[in-house]
Scaffold this motif. Structure first.
Motif, PDB file in Angstrom:
ATOM      1  N   PRO A 176      16.893  57.151 -15.576  1.00  0.00           N
ATOM      2  CA  PRO A 176      18.028  56.249 -15.822  1.00  0.00           C
ATOM      3  C   PRO A 176      18.052  55.702 -17.241  1.00  0.00           C
ATOM      4  O   PRO A 176      19.127  55.471 -17.803  1.00  0.00           O
ATOM      5  N   VAL A 177      16.853  55.483 -17.821  1.00  0.00           N
ATOM      6  CA  VAL A 177      16.821  55.001 -19.213  1.00  0.00           C
ATOM      7  C   VAL A 177      17.478  56.033 -20.118  1.00  0.00           C
ATOM      8  O   VAL A 177      18.277  55.695 -21.016  1.00  0.00           O
ATOM      9  N   ILE A 178      17.149  57.295 -19.890  1.00  0.00           N
ATOM     10  CA  ILE A 178      17.756  58.352 -20.708  1.00  0.00           C
ATOM     11  C   ILE A 178      19.250  58.468 -20.419  1.00  0.00           C
ATOM     12  O   ILE A 178      20.071  58.673 -21.330  1.00  0.00           O
ATOM     13  N   ALA A 179      19.591  58.304 -19.131  1.00  0.00           N
ATOM     14  CA  ALA A 179      20.989  58.493 -18.735  1.00  0.00           C
ATOM     15  C   ALA A 179      21.917  57.441 -19.342  1.00  0.00           C
ATOM     16  O   ALA A 179      23.095  57.714 -19.613  1.00  0.00           O
ATOM     17  N   VAL A 180      21.430  56.208 -19.570  1.00  0.00           N
ATOM     18  CA  VAL A 180      22.315  55.135 -20.077  1.00  0.00           C
ATOM     19  C   VAL A 180      22.333  55.086 -21.599  1.00  0.00           C
ATOM     20  O   VAL A 180      23.020  54.243 -22.176  1.00  0.00           O
ATOM     21  N   TRP A 181      21.554  55.964 -22.216  1.00  0.00           N
ATOM     22  CA  TRP A 181      21.446  55.864 -23.673  1.00  0.00           C
ATOM     23  C   TRP A 181      22.782  56.084 -24.378  1.00  0.00           C
ATOM     24  O   TRP A 181      23.008  55.523 -25.444  1.00  0.00           O
ATOM     25  N   ASP A 182      23.649  56.929 -23.827  1.00  0.00           N
ATOM     26  CA  ASP A 182      24.947  57.175 -24.464  1.00  0.00           C
ATOM     27  C   ASP A 182      26.084  56.462 -23.742  1.00  0.00           C
ATOM     28  O   ASP A 182      27.256  56.785 -23.931  1.00  0.00           O
ATOM     29  N   GLN A 183      25.737  55.476 -22.902  1.00  0.00           N
ATOM     30  CA  GLN A 183      26.746  54.694 -22.204  1.00  0.00           C
ATOM     31  C   GLN A 183      27.222  53.542 -23.089  1.00  0.00           C
ATOM     32  O   GLN A 183      26.568  53.190 -24.088  1.00  0.00           O
ATOM     33  N   ALA A 212      27.807  49.802 -24.518  1.00  0.00           N
ATOM     34  CA  ALA A 212      26.771  48.800 -24.764  1.00  0.00           C
ATOM     35  C   ALA A 212      26.530  47.920 -23.542  1.00  0.00           C
ATOM     36  O   ALA A 212      25.380  47.629 -23.181  1.00  0.00           O
ATOM     37  N   ALA A 213      27.609  47.467 -22.915  1.00  0.00           N
ATOM     38  CA  ALA A 213      27.448  46.572 -21.762  1.00  0.00           C
ATOM     39  C   ALA A 213      26.699  47.279 -20.645  1.00  0.00           C
ATOM     40  O   ALA A 213      25.777  46.724 -20.020  1.00  0.00           O
ATOM     41  N   THR A 214      27.093  48.523 -20.367  1.00  0.00           N
ATOM     42  CA  THR A 214      26.413  49.280 -19.306  1.00  0.00           C
ATOM     43  C   THR A 214      24.950  49.499 -19.656  1.00  0.00           C
ATOM     44  O   THR A 214      24.064  49.388 -18.804  1.00  0.00           O
ATOM     45  N   LYS A 215      24.696  49.838 -20.956  1.00  0.00           N
ATOM     46  CA  LYS A 215      23.321  50.068 -21.380  1.00  0.00           C
ATOM     47  C   LYS A 215      22.487  48.806 -21.200  1.00  0.00           C
ATOM     48  O   LYS A 215      21.362  48.844 -20.670  1.00  0.00           O
ATOM     49  N   ILE A 216      23.011  47.663 -21.642  1.00  0.00           N
ATOM     50  CA  ILE A 216      22.233  46.418 -21.566  1.00  0.00           C
ATOM     51  C   ILE A 216      21.922  46.069 -20.114  1.00  0.00           C
ATOM     52  O   ILE A 216      20.794  45.755 -19.747  1.00  0.00           O
TER      53      ILE A 216
END
Length: 390
Positions: free
Chosen positions: A32-39, A41-45
């Motif tokens: 999931p850390v890798i998956a949110v890397w290109d999401q 900013a709000a989703t990543k945080i």
């Protein structure tokens, strides 16, 4: 009671948990850390914060499972909510849910809680993904299939572990019962051996002494009118024998030294016994008793064999002469006692005295050889090993 799988085998459970921790980090947290890397900013945080919370919660409950801060049942609720949240943020979370499934069986109190908590996590995972996409997606299908498979495998493992625990408990009960039976058998054997030892000691000491007292008393009563001096000597012998019996009785009840025999020369010990025998019976005694060195158990065994043999001569042999020879061998000592009495058939002998002598000598590594025949007298040979130490 702790009913988690592997709860009966802590080392195995801990080893499994250590292995699963790596799986959870690599397959449950890192993807999931890798998956949110290109999401956005709000989703990543939010995703990274949620993953950090799950990682911290897992670390707390794993290192401090009894901590009041985060008990395992509470952690399972946090885990279910976290999986639902990640599914919402990423639009699906079947893979993370499947990676987390073992935790519901590791931390749950029992299978019912494991099924319920993992079911809640599955529902939240499906709901989170459905809020972002259509319900009929591959993630939802794989989540349901993963839940069904997890329940099946978990129940199977729990059944296997339960059966193993039952077998272990049964084997432990059987082992305990066997140990108890073995201890009782040893106790009975020890009691039987002690009774046999006491019977042998009583026969070789007290019984022989009392028999001697009876014979001397009868002789003294006969001699009172015709030979008062002889009667006086017999009464003195009765007194000495009674004192010796008193000493032996104290030994048997443990209030005197165990041997009942003062240290000294085996030759002098046997000489005193033979002198008493000759005085009491009037028989001729021929003795060859050189000074030999031997330890206390050997001295006691030789004395008891001599006493028993002389008692048999007195009671059964009708002999006129008794011969006693003590001899040394390179590896032991021989004691030979002969008489010219009526003899007997050795194979027909059932006396306790001969058996007692054999057992006493056998315990010390020795041997008893009895040779006799009707009208030919009797020869008793006792052999004992010795280390030459007195």
């Amino acid at each position: 009671m702790d009913q988690r799988p592997w709860s009966g085998d802590r080392q195995r459970w801990r080893a499994l948990h250590r292995g699963y921790a790596t799986v959870w980090v690599l397959l449950g947290l890192c993807p999931p850390v890798i998956a949110v890397w290109d999401q956005p900013a709000a989703t990543k945080i939010w995703s990274l914060a949620l993953l950090a919370g799950l990682a911290a919660s897992y670390g707390i409950v794993r290192v401090f499972p009894g901590s009041p801060v985060l008990r395992p049942p509470v952690y399972l609720g946090v885990l279910a909510l976290g999986l639902g949240g990640m599914s919402y943020l990423l639009g699906g979370g079947a893979a993370q849910f499947i990676a987390a499934l073992p935790q519901f069986w590791i931390f749950a109190r029992d299978p019912r809680q494991a099924v319920a908590s993992s079911g809640a996590a599955a529902a939240l995972t499906v709901a989170g993904g459905a809020l972002r996409h259509d319900l009929a997606t591959g993630n939802a299908l794989f989540t349901v299939l993963g839940y069904a498979a997890g329940v099946g495998v978990g129940l199977l493992v729990h059944r296997i572990v339960d059966d193993g625990a039952v077998r272990t408990a049964r084997l432990r009960a059987e082992l305990t019962a066997s140990e108890q039976r073995l201890a009782e058998a040893h106790q009975r054997q020890g009691a039987a051996e002690e009774r046999d030892r006491l019977a042998r000691e009583i026969h070789d000491t007290l019984a022989q002494g009392f028999a001697s007292i009876v014979v001397l008393a009868e002789a003294a009563r006969t001699s009172l009118a015709t030979a008062p001096d002889r009667a006086a000597r017999q009464l003195l012998s009765i007194e000495q024998t009674a004192r010796e019996n008193l000493t032996e009785a104290r030994v048997l009840v443990g209030s005197a030294p165990q041997s009942g025999l003062a240290p000294g020369s085996i030759a002098r010990t046997l000489r005193r016994t033979l002198d008493r025998f000759a005085e009491d019976t009037g028989l001729a005694v021929e003795a060859d008793l050189p000074e030999l060195a031997c330890d206390q158990p050997t001295r006691i065994a030789l004395l008891r064999c001599t006493q028993e043999s002389l008692a048999n001569v007195r009671k059964h042999a009708a002999a006129s002469t008794v011969g006693v020879v003590l001899a040394s061998r390179p590896d032991g000592i021989d004691l030979e006692i002969t008489d010219d009495g009526r003899g007997f058939v050795v194979a027909n002998s059932r006396g306790f005295g001969l058996d007692g002598m054999r057992k006493r000598l056998t315990e010390l590594g020795g041997e008893l050889i009895v040779t006799s025949s009707p009208g030919e007298g009797t020869r008793v040979l006792a052999t004992l090993p010795t280390d030459g130490q007195g």
